[in-house]
Design a protein around this motif. Structure first.
Motif, PDB file in Angstrom:
ATOM      1  N   LEU A 256      33.856  -3.645 -80.732  1.00 11.13           N
ATOM      2  CA  LEU A 256      33.957  -3.196 -79.343  1.00 11.13           C
ATOM      3  C   LEU A 256      33.112  -1.951 -79.118  1.00 11.13           C
ATOM      4  O   LEU A 256      32.473  -1.807 -78.062  1.00 11.13           O
ATOM      5  N   GLN A 257      33.082  -1.059 -80.103  1.00  6.36           N
ATOM      6  CA  GLN A 257      32.251   0.134 -79.964  1.00  6.36           C
ATOM      7  C   GLN A 257      30.778  -0.244 -79.861  1.00  6.36           C
ATOM      8  O   GLN A 257      30.022   0.340 -79.069  1.00  6.36           O
ATOM      9  N   GLN A 258      30.342  -1.230 -80.638  1.00  6.61           N
ATOM     10  CA  GLN A 258      28.955  -1.669 -80.550  1.00  6.61           C
ATOM     11  C   GLN A 258      28.652  -2.265 -79.168  1.00  6.61           C
ATOM     12  O   GLN A 258      27.579  -2.028 -78.601  1.00  6.61           O
ATOM     13  N   GLN A 259      29.598  -3.007 -78.623  1.00  8.92           N
ATOM     14  CA  GLN A 259      29.418  -3.542 -77.272  1.00  8.92           C
ATOM     15  C   GLN A 259      29.247  -2.406 -76.258  1.00  8.92           C
ATOM     16  O   GLN A 259      28.419  -2.489 -75.338  1.00  8.92           O
ATOM     17  N   ARG A 260      30.006  -1.337 -76.444  1.00 11.58           N
ATOM     18  CA  ARG A 260      29.884  -0.196 -75.530  1.00 11.58           C
ATOM     19  C   ARG A 260      28.539   0.503 -75.711  1.00 11.58           C
ATOM     20  O   ARG A 260      27.938   0.955 -74.729  1.00 11.58           O
ATOM     21  N   PHE A 261      28.066   0.599 -76.944  1.00 12.11           N
ATOM     22  CA  PHE A 261      26.744   1.179 -77.173  1.00 12.11           C
ATOM     23  C   PHE A 261      25.678   0.370 -76.429  1.00 12.11           C
ATOM     24  O   PHE A 261      24.763   0.925 -75.813  1.00 12.11           O
ATOM     25  N   ILE A 262      25.772  -0.949 -76.508  1.00  8.91           N
ATOM     26  CA  ILE A 262      24.796  -1.815 -75.835  1.00  8.91           C
ATOM     27  C   ILE A 262      24.877  -1.627 -74.320  1.00  8.91           C
ATOM     28  O   ILE A 262      23.850  -1.516 -73.631  1.00  8.91           O
ATOM     29  N   ALA A 263      26.096  -1.578 -73.791  1.00  7.97           N
ATOM     30  CA  ALA A 263      26.271  -1.370 -72.349  1.00  7.97           C
ATOM     31  C   ALA A 263      25.712  -0.015 -71.927  1.00  7.97           C
ATOM     32  O   ALA A 263      25.064   0.106 -70.870  1.00  7.97           O
ATOM     33  N   ASP A 264      25.938   1.010 -72.727  1.00  3.57           N
ATOM     34  CA  ASP A 264      25.386   2.341 -72.436  1.00  3.57           C
ATOM     35  C   ASP A 264      23.862   2.284 -72.397  1.00  3.57           C
ATOM     36  O   ASP A 264      23.220   2.878 -71.511  1.00  3.57           O
ATOM     37  N   SER A 265      23.272   1.599 -73.372  1.00  8.85           N
ATOM     38  CA  SER A 265      21.817   1.507 -73.450  1.00  8.85           C
ATOM     39  C   SER A 265      21.245   0.832 -72.205  1.00  8.85           C
ATOM     40  O   SER A 265      20.230   1.284 -71.638  1.00  8.85           O
ATOM     41  N   LEU A 266      21.884  -0.238 -71.750  1.00  6.28           N
ATOM     42  CA  LEU A 266      21.431  -0.931 -70.549  1.00  6.28           C
ATOM     43  C   LEU A 266      21.557  -0.040 -69.315  1.00  6.28           C
ATOM     44  O   LEU A 266      20.669  -0.024 -68.444  1.00  6.28           O
ATOM     45  N   GLU A 267      22.650   0.716 -69.242  1.00  6.86           N
ATOM     46  CA  GLU A 267      22.836   1.616 -68.107  1.00  6.86           C
ATOM     47  C   GLU A 267      21.804   2.738 -68.129  1.00  6.86           C
ATOM     48  O   GLU A 267      21.284   3.138 -67.074  1.00  6.86           O
ATOM     49  N   ARG A 268      21.479   3.219 -69.312  1.00  5.25           N
ATOM     50  CA  ARG A 268      20.449   4.259 -69.413  1.00  5.25           C
ATOM     51  C   ARG A 268      19.097   3.713 -68.940  1.00  5.25           C
ATOM     52  O   ARG A 268      18.345   4.416 -68.256  1.00  5.25           O
ATOM     53  N   GLN A 269      18.782   2.483 -69.303  1.00  7.38           N
ATOM     54  CA  GLN A 269      17.541   1.873 -68.827  1.00  7.38           C
ATOM     55  C   GLN A 269      17.549   1.760 -67.309  1.00  7.38           C
ATOM     56  O   GLN A 269      16.525   2.020 -66.650  1.00  7.38           O
ATOM     57  N   ARG A 270      18.694   1.368 -66.740  1.00  8.61           N
ATOM     58  CA  ARG A 270      18.787   1.252 -65.287  1.00  8.61           C
ATOM     59  C   ARG A 270      18.508   2.580 -64.606  1.00  8.61           C
ATOM     60  O   ARG A 270      17.892   2.640 -63.533  1.00  8.61           O
ATOM     61  N   ARG A 271      18.923   3.662 -65.245  1.00 12.58           N
ATOM     62  CA  ARG A 271      18.722   4.990 -64.667  1.00 12.58           C
ATOM     63  C   ARG A 271      17.357   5.587 -64.992  1.00 12.58           C
ATOM     64  O   ARG A 271      17.050   6.706 -64.574  1.00 12.58           O
ATOM     65  N   GLY A 272      16.547   4.871 -65.752  1.00 14.56           N
ATOM     66  CA  GLY A 272      15.236   5.384 -66.128  1.00 14.56           C
ATOM     67  C   GLY A 272      15.273   6.393 -67.257  1.00 14.56           C
ATOM     68  O   GLY A 272      14.330   7.170 -67.438  1.00 14.56           O
ATOM     69  N   LEU A 273      16.349   6.378 -68.042  1.00 15.03           N
ATOM     70  CA  LEU A 273      16.501   7.293 -69.167  1.00 15.03           C
ATOM     71  C   LEU A 273      16.096   6.608 -70.469  1.00 15.03           C
ATOM     72  O   LEU A 273      16.025   5.380 -70.541  1.00 15.03           O
TER      73      LEU A 273
END
Length: 324
Positions: A256-273
């Motif tokens: 589950l933690q890895q899934q959250r890492f992946i979701a964080d990474s996608l959100e960072r891309q969405r924000r241009g980070l």
């Protein structure tokens, strides 16, 4: 530079008070048999949290990049998985693009982890330490516990777990936030904005206030509540309208933690980070087995601000960013 740039930003009184509060914190943990530890300030992996930007450091010899840590959390959990038992750390941490009355890119955290603690126990101990540091051993402050949903209902008439994006945008507009600043905000962005501008400044005025059960979408590294999976076993502590601490019942599920890492990474891309993959050593530690525990990080500099009635974080730092 001018002739005064060499001078400290904090007064001698503030420096002495910092030393006193550090001693009080260490005594607090020593009486509870919590072990003091140290972990690296510079590590190979950055935090994935979209709300946090880690400072990158490049080695001039081999060109490899490391990151100054915004929290010792990952490394401390590796110690917990290795059998350390209850631990705490007082350390300097680093966050890019954070400069304001309450923010300096380098600041001091007191972070600790308690085996077997539930959310209520962790909130109570956090409030006890905050009261001690704010007022001394005879602090008159009461403690108050309220849910995230309750404060949104009380101050904005909204249910944060069910409100639509349009309702949150309307609430932000009523708070005077510019349309340009809310147009591209996600639902969680708007919840954060409303908490920071409309709710947080009103909390902790009569009692130290722990706000608990944040939305599951803001769980970070916390477990979800088995009784209501819409919420996470996460809390924040407020005093005099200022957030002092952020804590969780810790997530021990590596998948589950890895899934959250992946979701964080996608959100960072969405924000241009810059997208970060997460620390694989933390995942390995969770796979090995994190003991059931709760943890919290408390910002010492903000505590000192309140203790001294200071209006700016610079007043309690020996050298703020511009003079570092």
């Amino acid at each position: 530079m001018n002739g005064a740039d060499w001078q400290p930003t904090a007064t001698l009184q503030a420096l002495r008070l910092r030393a006193q509060k550090l001693a009080q914190a260490r005594t607090f943990f020593a009486t509870r048999n919590v072990l003091e530890v140290e972990t690296p300030a510079l590590a190979r992996h950055a935090a994935t949290d979209p709300q946090i930007e880690s400072l990158a450091v490049r080695d001039p010899q081999d060109g490899r990049c490391g990151y100054l840590q915004p929290s010792p959390e990952y490394a401390m959990k590796r110690l917990l998985a290795a059998g350390s038992g209850d631990i705490y750390q007082i350390c300097r941490v680093y966050r890019a693009a954070e400069r304001s009355r309450l923010h300096n890119p380098e600041f001091t955290l007191i972070e600790w982890y308690r085996s077997g603690f539930d959310l209520q126990q962790m909130m109570q101990e956090t409030a006890q330490l905050a009261a001690l540091l704010l007022d001394g051993p005879d602090s008159p402050r009461a403690f108050q516990y309220t849910s995230y949903s309750e404060v949104f209902s009380r101050y904005l008439g909204l249910d944060p777990l069910q409100a639509s994006l349009a309702q949150l945008q309307s609430a932000a507009d009523r708070q005077g936030l510019q349309a340009s600043s809310i147009a591209d905000c996600s639902r969680d962005d708007l919840l954060d904005l409303l908490m920071a501008t409309a709710i947080g400044p009103q909390l902790g005025r009569k009692a130290l206030t722990c706000v608990h059960h944040y939305p599951a979408s803001q769980a970070a590294l916390a477990q979800l509540d088995a009784a209501d999976a819409r919420t996470a076993l996460r809390f924040e502590l407020y005093a005099e309208g200022i957030e002092l601490a952020n804590g969780y019942v810790e997530l021990g599920d590596a998948a589950l933690q890895q899934q959250r890492f992946i979701a964080d990474s996608l959100e960072r891309q969405r924000r241009g980070l810059t997208a970060h993959t997460g620390d694989p050593r933390l995942l390995s530690a969770l796979q090995a087995g994190l003991p059931a525990c709760a943890g919290v990080a408390l910002g010492l500099d903000r505590v000192l601000m309140l203790a001294l009635n200071a209006q700016h974080i610079d007043d309690v730092l020996a050298f703020a960013q511009e003079r570092a």
